[in-house]
Scaffold this active site. Structure first.
Site, PDB file in Angstrom:
ATOM      1  N   LYS A  13      -1.395 -11.631  -4.648  1.00  0.00           N
ATOM      2  CA  LYS A  13      -2.426 -11.617  -5.693  1.00  0.00           C
ATOM      3  C   LYS A  13      -1.807 -11.912  -7.058  1.00  0.00           C
ATOM      4  O   LYS A  13      -2.348 -12.687  -7.832  1.00  0.00           O
ATOM      5  CB  LYS A  13      -3.146 -10.258  -5.731  1.00  0.00           C
ATOM      6  CG  LYS A  13      -3.868  -9.909  -4.443  1.00  0.00           C
ATOM      7  CD  LYS A  13      -4.737  -8.665  -4.581  1.00  0.00           C
ATOM      8  CE  LYS A  13      -3.960  -7.381  -4.778  1.00  0.00           C
ATOM      9  NZ  LYS A  13      -3.139  -6.968  -3.611  1.00  0.00           N
ATOM     10  N   ARG A  88     -10.358  -0.974  -5.976  1.00  0.00           N
ATOM     11  CA  ARG A  88      -9.658  -0.684  -4.732  1.00  0.00           C
ATOM     12  C   ARG A  88     -10.437   0.296  -3.877  1.00  0.00           C
ATOM     13  O   ARG A  88      -9.986   0.639  -2.794  1.00  0.00           O
ATOM     14  CB  ARG A  88      -8.323  -0.041  -5.085  1.00  0.00           C
ATOM     15  CG  ARG A  88      -7.099  -0.872  -4.710  1.00  0.00           C
ATOM     16  CD  ARG A  88      -5.918  -0.074  -5.182  1.00  0.00           C
ATOM     17  NE  ARG A  88      -4.645  -0.491  -4.698  1.00  0.00           N
ATOM     18  CZ  ARG A  88      -3.812  -1.286  -5.368  1.00  0.00           C
ATOM     19  NH1 ARG A  88      -4.174  -1.841  -6.500  1.00  0.00           N
ATOM     20  NH2 ARG A  88      -2.631  -1.535  -4.884  1.00  0.00           N
ATOM     21  N   ARG A 127      10.810  -7.715  -1.012  1.00  0.00           N
ATOM     22  CA  ARG A 127      10.429  -8.126  -2.372  1.00  0.00           C
ATOM     23  C   ARG A 127      11.362  -7.516  -3.413  1.00  0.00           C
ATOM     24  O   ARG A 127      11.757  -6.357  -3.324  1.00  0.00           O
ATOM     25  CB  ARG A 127       8.991  -7.673  -2.647  1.00  0.00           C
ATOM     26  CG  ARG A 127       8.533  -7.946  -4.062  1.00  0.00           C
ATOM     27  CD  ARG A 127       7.045  -7.959  -4.182  1.00  0.00           C
ATOM     28  NE  ARG A 127       6.440  -6.632  -4.147  1.00  0.00           N
ATOM     29  CZ  ARG A 127       5.137  -6.410  -4.324  1.00  0.00           C
ATOM     30  NH1 ARG A 127       4.304  -7.422  -4.511  1.00  0.00           N
ATOM     31  NH2 ARG A 127       4.662  -5.190  -4.276  1.00  0.00           N
ATOM     32  N   ARG A 160      10.720  -2.218  -6.074  1.00  0.00           N
ATOM     33  CA  ARG A 160       9.744  -1.226  -6.508  1.00  0.00           C
ATOM     34  C   ARG A 160       9.852  -0.012  -5.596  1.00  0.00           C
ATOM     35  O   ARG A 160      10.042  -0.162  -4.399  1.00  0.00           O
ATOM     36  CB  ARG A 160       8.337  -1.815  -6.400  1.00  0.00           C
ATOM     37  CG  ARG A 160       7.960  -2.671  -7.582  1.00  0.00           C
ATOM     38  CD  ARG A 160       6.675  -3.423  -7.375  1.00  0.00           C
ATOM     39  NE  ARG A 160       5.560  -2.618  -6.882  1.00  0.00           N
ATOM     40  CZ  ARG A 160       4.306  -3.072  -6.806  1.00  0.00           C
ATOM     41  NH1 ARG A 160       4.026  -4.307  -7.181  1.00  0.00           N
ATOM     42  NH2 ARG A 160       3.353  -2.308  -6.353  1.00  0.00           N
ATOM     43  N   ARG A 171       0.573   2.644   1.837  1.00  0.00           N
ATOM     44  CA  ARG A 171      -0.270   1.696   1.090  1.00  0.00           C
ATOM     45  C   ARG A 171      -1.158   0.885   2.028  1.00  0.00           C
ATOM     46  O   ARG A 171      -2.302   0.615   1.720  1.00  0.00           O
ATOM     47  CB  ARG A 171       0.613   0.778   0.233  1.00  0.00           C
ATOM     48  CG  ARG A 171       1.234   1.527  -0.944  1.00  0.00           C
ATOM     49  CD  ARG A 171       2.397   0.783  -1.513  1.00  0.00           C
ATOM     50  NE  ARG A 171       1.999  -0.385  -2.266  1.00  0.00           N
ATOM     51  CZ  ARG A 171       2.809  -1.406  -2.529  1.00  0.00           C
ATOM     52  NH1 ARG A 171       4.048  -1.397  -2.085  1.00  0.00           N
ATOM     53  NH2 ARG A 171       2.391  -2.426  -3.245  1.00  0.00           N
TER      54      ARG A 171
HETATM   55  P1  AMP Z   1      -0.266  -2.681  -7.217  1.00  0.00           P
HETATM   56  O1  AMP Z   1       0.776  -3.264  -8.108  1.00  0.00           O
HETATM   57  O2  AMP Z   1      -1.622  -3.299  -7.404  1.00  0.00           O
HETATM   58  O3  AMP Z   1       0.147  -2.649  -5.771  1.00  0.00           O
HETATM   59  O4  AMP Z   1      -0.454  -1.143  -7.665  1.00  0.00           O
HETATM   60  C1  AMP Z   1       0.618  -0.241  -7.620  1.00  0.00           C
HETATM   61  C2  AMP Z   1       0.107   1.188  -7.539  1.00  0.00           C
HETATM   62  O5  AMP Z   1      -0.714   1.493  -8.684  1.00  0.00           O
HETATM   63  C3  AMP Z   1      -0.781   1.497  -6.350  1.00  0.00           C
HETATM   64  O6  AMP Z   1      -0.034   1.780  -5.169  1.00  0.00           O
HETATM   65  C4  AMP Z   1      -1.559   2.714  -6.854  1.00  0.00           C
HETATM   66  O7  AMP Z   1      -0.759   3.873  -6.831  1.00  0.00           O
HETATM   67  C5  AMP Z   1      -1.797   2.347  -8.308  1.00  0.00           C
HETATM   68  N1  AMP Z   1      -3.058   1.595  -8.493  1.00  0.00           N
HETATM   69  C6  AMP Z   1      -3.173   0.318  -8.962  1.00  0.00           C
HETATM   70  N2  AMP Z   1      -4.453  -0.052  -9.016  1.00  0.00           N
HETATM   71  C7  AMP Z   1      -5.183   1.004  -8.561  1.00  0.00           C
HETATM   72  C8  AMP Z   1      -6.559   1.239  -8.355  1.00  0.00           C
HETATM   73  N3  AMP Z   1      -7.484   0.290  -8.628  1.00  0.00           N
HETATM   74  N4  AMP Z   1      -6.941   2.446  -7.866  1.00  0.00           N
HETATM   75  C9  AMP Z   1      -6.052   3.405  -7.593  1.00  0.00           C
HETATM   76  N5  AMP Z   1      -4.719   3.257  -7.749  1.00  0.00           N
HETATM   77  C10 AMP Z   1      -4.284   2.066  -8.227  1.00  0.00           C
END
Ligand code: AMP
Length: 215
Positions: A13, A88, A127, A160, A171
């Site tokens: 994404k 999400r 990654r 990360r 996740r």
């Molecule tokens: P991402 O980089 O999008 O994978 O987000 C990393 C982390 O941020 C996720 O594993 C969640 O802990 C938190 N996070 C990001 N976006 C959301 C969301 N829309 N709702 C809840 N947690 C989020």
């Protein structure tokens, strides 16, 4: 333009968002990046979200919704935006719909980048992300020219915390339970476009995204 990018963690994404931004000049809003920045600053938001980020759990809806709606209300988002990592959950999607409807607007498109679980595990565990500019690499598929160093800015590449095995599993579980229901949710509204990401290069996905973005 109001676009949502949907898909499992590691679907690409962020990579596609960067390309869409370059092509259409639309503002890219990534909740994951916002939360990681806050965690690095260690401010109040950062301290609250840190445990969720580290475990791969989801930040509570009420907090995410508040942060995102405030961000979308800022002047640089007035001409449109592309959301990456939000919504999400169904309550997040409903809150977004309500906020848009209140301004007489609606979503133009939801791009789903579909990638199989087995491929996701391989992508996330290899990654590496630049600590300085956020650019993504992969130890096997997209290796940097010099190990551990960003090709673009020379920053240090790191893994990360949530790309470690236990967090990846968590996740993916959350994705299937909480986020996948958004696929029928947006399909019913006629805004969902599915792009195949499994066994596809970023360029191949980009090509499908370009077609999907046609009005
Ligand atoms: P991402 O980089 O999008 O994978 O987000 C990393 C982390 O941020 C996720 O594993 C969640 O802990 C938190 N996070 C990001 N976006 C959301 C969301 N829309 N709702 C809840 N947690 C989020």
């Amino acid at each position: 333009m109001h676009v949502v990018l949907l898909g499992p963690p590691g679907a690409g994404k962020g990579t596609q968002a960067q390309r869409i931004r370059e092509r259409f000049g639309v503002r890219h809003v990534s909740t994951g990046s916002m939360f990681r920045d806050a965690a690095r600053r260690n401010d109040e938001l950062g301290q609250t979200v840190k445990p969720y980020l580290e475990s791969g759990g989801l930040v509570p809806d009420e907090l995410v919704i508040r942060v995102v709606l405030a961000r979308l209300g800022e002047p640089d988002c007035a001409d449109g935006w592309m959301l990456d990592g939000f919504p999400r959950t169904v309550p997040q999607a409903e809150a977004l719909d309500e906020a848009l409807a209140a301004g007489g607007e609606s979503l133009d498109k939801v791009l789903l980048i579909a990638v199989d679980d087995a491929e996701i595990v391989g992508r996330l565990s290899g990654r590496r992300v630049c600590a300085a500019c956020g650019e993504s690499f992969h130890v096997e598929f997209v290796p940097p020219k010099v190990e551990g160093v960003c090709d673009g800015c020379g920053g240090r590449l790191e893994q990360r915390v949530d790309d470690r095995p236990e967090a990846i599993e968590r996740r993916l579980e959350k994705y299937h339970r909480d986020t996948a229901p958004l696929i029928p949710y947006y399909d019913r509204r006629g805004v969902l476009v599915r792009v195949e990401g499994t066994s596809r290069t970023p360029d191949e996905v980009s090509e499908q995204v370009r077609e999907a973005m046609q009005p």
